[in-house]
Scaffold this active site. Sequence first.
Site, PDB file in Angstrom:
ATOM      1  N   GLY A  47     -11.044  -2.495   3.935  1.00  0.00           N
ATOM      2  CA  GLY A  47      -9.579  -2.463   3.821  1.00  0.00           C
ATOM      3  C   GLY A  47      -8.915  -1.612   4.907  1.00  0.00           C
ATOM      4  O   GLY A  47      -7.730  -1.300   4.820  1.00  0.00           O
ATOM      5  N   LYS A  90       6.320   2.108  11.967  1.00  0.00           N
ATOM      6  CA  LYS A  90       6.222   2.595  13.363  1.00  0.00           C
ATOM      7  C   LYS A  90       6.713   1.579  14.393  1.00  0.00           C
ATOM      8  O   LYS A  90       7.357   1.946  15.369  1.00  0.00           O
ATOM      9  CB  LYS A  90       4.795   3.017  13.674  1.00  0.00           C
ATOM     10  CG  LYS A  90       3.809   1.865  13.603  1.00  0.00           C
ATOM     11  CD  LYS A  90       2.469   2.258  13.068  1.00  0.00           C
ATOM     12  CE  LYS A  90       2.347   2.044  11.608  1.00  0.00           C
ATOM     13  NZ  LYS A  90       1.007   1.896  11.107  1.00  0.00           N
ATOM     14  N   ASP A 103      -0.807  -0.621  17.978  1.00  0.00           N
ATOM     15  CA  ASP A 103      -0.386   0.300  16.918  1.00  0.00           C
ATOM     16  C   ASP A 103      -0.314   1.737  17.473  1.00  0.00           C
ATOM     17  O   ASP A 103       0.682   2.452  17.257  1.00  0.00           O
ATOM     18  CB  ASP A 103      -1.411   0.211  15.775  1.00  0.00           C
ATOM     19  CG  ASP A 103      -1.144   1.200  14.671  1.00  0.00           C
ATOM     20  OD1 ASP A 103      -0.266   0.936  13.837  1.00  0.00           O
ATOM     21  OD2 ASP A 103      -1.819   2.252  14.645  1.00  0.00           O
ATOM     22  N   GLY A 162      -0.021   9.055   9.943  1.00  0.00           N
ATOM     23  CA  GLY A 162      -0.112   9.071   8.480  1.00  0.00           C
ATOM     24  C   GLY A 162       0.118  10.436   7.859  1.00  0.00           C
ATOM     25  O   GLY A 162       1.206  10.998   7.939  1.00  0.00           O
ATOM     26  N   LYS A 214       3.099   4.472  18.107  1.00  0.00           N
ATOM     27  CA  LYS A 214       3.126   5.881  17.671  1.00  0.00           C
ATOM     28  C   LYS A 214       3.330   6.801  18.872  1.00  0.00           C
ATOM     29  O   LYS A 214       4.052   7.801  18.799  1.00  0.00           O
ATOM     30  CB  LYS A 214       1.829   6.217  16.937  1.00  0.00           C
ATOM     31  CG  LYS A 214       1.668   5.427  15.637  1.00  0.00           C
ATOM     32  CD  LYS A 214       0.253   5.509  15.115  1.00  0.00           C
ATOM     33  CE  LYS A 214       0.075   4.758  13.816  1.00  0.00           C
ATOM     34  NZ  LYS A 214      -1.326   4.625  13.437  1.00  0.00           N
ATOM     35  N   THR A 251       0.832  -1.214   0.000  1.00  0.00           N
ATOM     36  CA  THR A 251       0.000   0.000   0.000  1.00  0.00           C
ATOM     37  C   THR A 251       0.863   1.259   0.000  1.00  0.00           C
ATOM     38  O   THR A 251       0.712   2.138  -0.839  1.00  0.00           O
ATOM     39  CB  THR A 251      -0.911  -0.004   1.252  1.00  0.00           C
ATOM     40  OG1 THR A 251      -1.633  -1.222   1.270  1.00  0.00           O
ATOM     41  CG2 THR A 251      -1.866   1.160   1.249  1.00  0.00           C
ATOM     42  N   VAL A 252       1.792   1.340   0.947  1.00  0.00           N
ATOM     43  CA  VAL A 252       2.572   2.575   1.110  1.00  0.00           C
ATOM     44  C   VAL A 252       3.618   2.720  -0.002  1.00  0.00           C
ATOM     45  O   VAL A 252       3.756   3.799  -0.592  1.00  0.00           O
ATOM     46  CB  VAL A 252       3.229   2.617   2.510  1.00  0.00           C
ATOM     47  CG1 VAL A 252       4.089   3.863   2.657  1.00  0.00           C
ATOM     48  CG2 VAL A 252       2.162   2.571   3.603  1.00  0.00           C
ATOM     49  N   GLU A 259      -6.485  -5.105   9.090  1.00  0.00           N
ATOM     50  CA  GLU A 259      -5.783  -6.280   8.564  1.00  0.00           C
ATOM     51  C   GLU A 259      -6.605  -7.539   8.845  1.00  0.00           C
ATOM     52  O   GLU A 259      -7.510  -7.521   9.692  1.00  0.00           O
ATOM     53  CB  GLU A 259      -4.447  -6.449   9.316  1.00  0.00           C
ATOM     54  CG  GLU A 259      -3.525  -5.269   9.239  1.00  0.00           C
ATOM     55  CD  GLU A 259      -2.841  -5.161   7.894  1.00  0.00           C
ATOM     56  OE1 GLU A 259      -2.602  -6.203   7.282  1.00  0.00           O
ATOM     57  OE2 GLU A 259      -2.593  -4.026   7.469  1.00  0.00           O
TER      58      GLU A 259
HETATM   59  N1  LIG Z   1      -0.922   1.072   5.170  1.00  0.00           N
HETATM   60  C1  LIG Z   1      -0.926   2.236   5.795  1.00  0.00           C
HETATM   61  O1  LIG Z   1      -1.868   3.031   5.686  1.00  0.00           O
HETATM   62  C2  LIG Z   1       0.251   2.638   6.642  1.00  0.00           C
HETATM   63  C3  LIG Z   1       0.264   3.905   7.236  1.00  0.00           C
HETATM   64  C4  LIG Z   1       1.393   4.314   7.979  1.00  0.00           C
HETATM   65  C5  LIG Z   1       2.438   3.432   8.147  1.00  0.00           C
HETATM   66  N2  LIG Z   1       2.384   2.186   7.595  1.00  0.00           N
HETATM   67  C6  LIG Z   1       3.536   1.290   7.773  1.00  0.00           C
HETATM   68  O2  LIG Z   1       4.167   1.142   6.511  1.00  0.00           O
HETATM   69  C7  LIG Z   1       4.729  -0.162   6.396  1.00  0.00           C
HETATM   70  C8  LIG Z   1       4.174  -0.825   5.134  1.00  0.00           C
HETATM   71  O3  LIG Z   1       2.767  -0.930   5.240  1.00  0.00           O
HETATM   72  P1  LIG Z   1       1.875  -1.399   4.004  1.00  0.00           P
HETATM   73  O4  LIG Z   1       0.462  -1.199   4.423  1.00  0.00           O
HETATM   74  O5  LIG Z   1       2.341  -0.778   2.750  1.00  0.00           O
HETATM   75  O6  LIG Z   1       2.195  -2.966   3.998  1.00  0.00           O
HETATM   76  P2  LIG Z   1       1.865  -4.023   2.854  1.00  0.00           P
HETATM   77  O7  LIG Z   1       0.803  -3.510   1.952  1.00  0.00           O
HETATM   78  O8  LIG Z   1       1.686  -5.319   3.534  1.00  0.00           O
HETATM   79  O9  LIG Z   1       3.219  -4.070   1.986  1.00  0.00           O
HETATM   80  C9  LIG Z   1       4.404  -4.537   2.517  1.00  0.00           C
HETATM   81  C10 LIG Z   1       5.442  -4.605   1.405  1.00  0.00           C
HETATM   82  O10 LIG Z   1       6.687  -4.957   1.980  1.00  0.00           O
HETATM   83  C11 LIG Z   1       7.222  -6.088   1.305  1.00  0.00           C
HETATM   84  N3  LIG Z   1       7.941  -6.877   2.307  1.00  0.00           N
HETATM   85  C12 LIG Z   1       7.476  -7.375   3.469  1.00  0.00           C
HETATM   86  N4  LIG Z   1       8.450  -8.026   4.131  1.00  0.00           N
HETATM   87  C13 LIG Z   1       9.550  -7.929   3.358  1.00  0.00           C
HETATM   88  C14 LIG Z   1      10.870  -8.419   3.461  1.00  0.00           C
HETATM   89  N5  LIG Z   1      11.257  -9.137   4.508  1.00  0.00           N
HETATM   90  N6  LIG Z   1      11.757  -8.135   2.483  1.00  0.00           N
HETATM   91  C15 LIG Z   1      11.371  -7.413   1.405  1.00  0.00           C
HETATM   92  N7  LIG Z   1      10.118  -6.930   1.233  1.00  0.00           N
HETATM   93  C16 LIG Z   1       9.230  -7.199   2.199  1.00  0.00           C
HETATM   94  C17 LIG Z   1       6.041  -6.823   0.716  1.00  0.00           C
HETATM   95  O11 LIG Z   1       6.489  -7.589  -0.376  1.00  0.00           O
HETATM   96  P3  LIG Z   1       5.487  -8.435  -1.299  1.00  0.00           P
HETATM   97  O12 LIG Z   1       4.762  -7.390  -2.117  1.00  0.00           O
HETATM   98  O13 LIG Z   1       6.362  -9.292  -2.127  1.00  0.00           O
HETATM   99  O14 LIG Z   1       4.582  -9.177  -0.377  1.00  0.00           O
HETATM  100  C18 LIG Z   1       5.135  -5.643   0.338  1.00  0.00           C
HETATM  101  O15 LIG Z   1       5.493  -5.150  -0.931  1.00  0.00           O
HETATM  102  C19 LIG Z   1       4.376  -0.899   7.685  1.00  0.00           C
HETATM  103  O16 LIG Z   1       5.464  -0.816   8.563  1.00  0.00           O
HETATM  104  C20 LIG Z   1       3.187  -0.106   8.232  1.00  0.00           C
HETATM  105  O17 LIG Z   1       3.111  -0.153   9.639  1.00  0.00           O
HETATM  106  C21 LIG Z   1       1.317   1.778   6.845  1.00  0.00           C
END
Ligand SMILES: NC(=O)c1ccc[n+]([C@@H]2O[C@H](COP(=O)([O-])OP(=O)(O)OC[C@H]3O[C@@H](n4cnc5c(N)ncnc54)[C@H](OP(=O)(O)O)[C@@H]3O)[C@@H](O)[C@H]2O)c1
Length: 332
Positions: free
Chosen positions: A186, A104, A200, A133, A204, A13-14, A189
């Site tokens: 969405g 975080k 979470d 965010g 923060k 997502t990010v 999780e």
């Molecule tokens: N989503 C939000 O709104 C949001 C807001 C603020 C902060 N965050 C933080 O941002 C981070 C990412 O969140 P997200 O929602 O984008 O997560 P996500 O959608 O689950 O995406 C995670 C990405 O990281 C990759 N990944 C995971 N483990 C890995 C590893 N060991 N080596 C290499 N690549 C790896 C995954 O690869 P694959 O694609 O191959 O599975 C995927 O592309 C998290 O720490 C979360 O707490 C998220």
Amino acid sequence: MTVIRAALLGFGTVGQGVYEAIKTHQKRLQERLGKKVEIAGVLIRDLRKQRSLPKHILVTDNIEDILAIDDLDIIFEAIVGNEPCYTYLNQAIEKGCHIITANKAMFAQFGTKLLEKAKQHRVQVGFEATTAGGVPIIRTIEQLLQVNKIEKVEAILNGTSNFILSEMRKNKLSFPDALQLAQERGYAEADPTNDIEGIDAFYKLMILSELIYGGQPEWRTVEKQGIRTLTSEKVQLAEQKQKRYKQIASLTKKDGKVLASVKPILVNKAHPLYHVEDVDNAIKLETSLIGTFTLQGPGAGKLPTASAMVEDFIYVLEKDKSIKQQGEVVYS
Ligand SMILES: NC(=O)c1ccc[n+]([C@@H]2O[C@H](COP(=O)([O-])OP(=O)(O)OC[C@H]3O[C@@H](n4cnc5c(N)ncnc54)[C@H](OP(=O)(O)O)[C@@H]3O)[C@@H](O)[C@H]2O)c1
């Protein structure tokens, strides 16, 4: 025109949001930086997944490939969990890359060490996206509240739990039904534990504690209560009394000790967090000179989080430039 070379760790997502934001705002970035911004590589975990990325971008599951990119200036990190992320960011700093993170959980635990290491290697760290965010709370505190003393923080730092509580109140849903709706939309999780148990928000809050008070309370002393035990009846009863349950993360310092908690609290109409609904986050700060004010906005999601990261990008590069121009190292 010279180029700034960046890599993305994570393309979920990010990570996709950062890619999109850089693509759609390339002209603005160029105007601001005087350079083109190029995504040179993307690190992911599963190479079999289809990604809509142009051929010239290196897509790899090996961090060494990313670190071997020539003249890599900056890394955007958006993967999940402490490891291997912390190790990767250490490696990136050693290579002389600036880093910008959204992680975080990792930053609450290792942020201080990363900042220290970055200082030694004369690179910058951006972490606006770790907390609330798209709401620019980190920079507000870091840059705009240098003289004000922050006496107390009360904040809604988890959009998922706020959405669930809003649905329970507005549409009289039970907790399980509201959670299911959050998952369908969405917002939550498949395993929603971190969101609904206050974990979470706790991460923060610890990042804010470090920033505001220069340290964190011992994690085990922080009261963490989730929203799972709130029933629809309790929420409706509160509504009849013109009160609302909000999952509030609180932070203050008393007698030299940082006090923190995350728990559902009943607030009345006069409280600034009373009106914060759905997936919004909000942070109420009590300060010595301004008095009390609240920042509110989207606390998660693809583009709000990417916004925090690309704004960090400008900040990090400008800070670096100004340090180099001064010919001395002045890190905050
Ligand atoms: N989503 C939000 O709104 C949001 C807001 C603020 C902060 N965050 C933080 O941002 C981070 C990412 O969140 P997200 O929602 O984008 O997560 P996500 O959608 O689950 O995406 C995670 C990405 O990281 C990759 N990944 C995971 N483990 C890995 C590893 N060991 N080596 C290499 N690549 C790896 C995954 O690869 P694959 O694609 O191959 O599975 C995927 O592309 C998290 O720490 C979360 O707490 C998220």
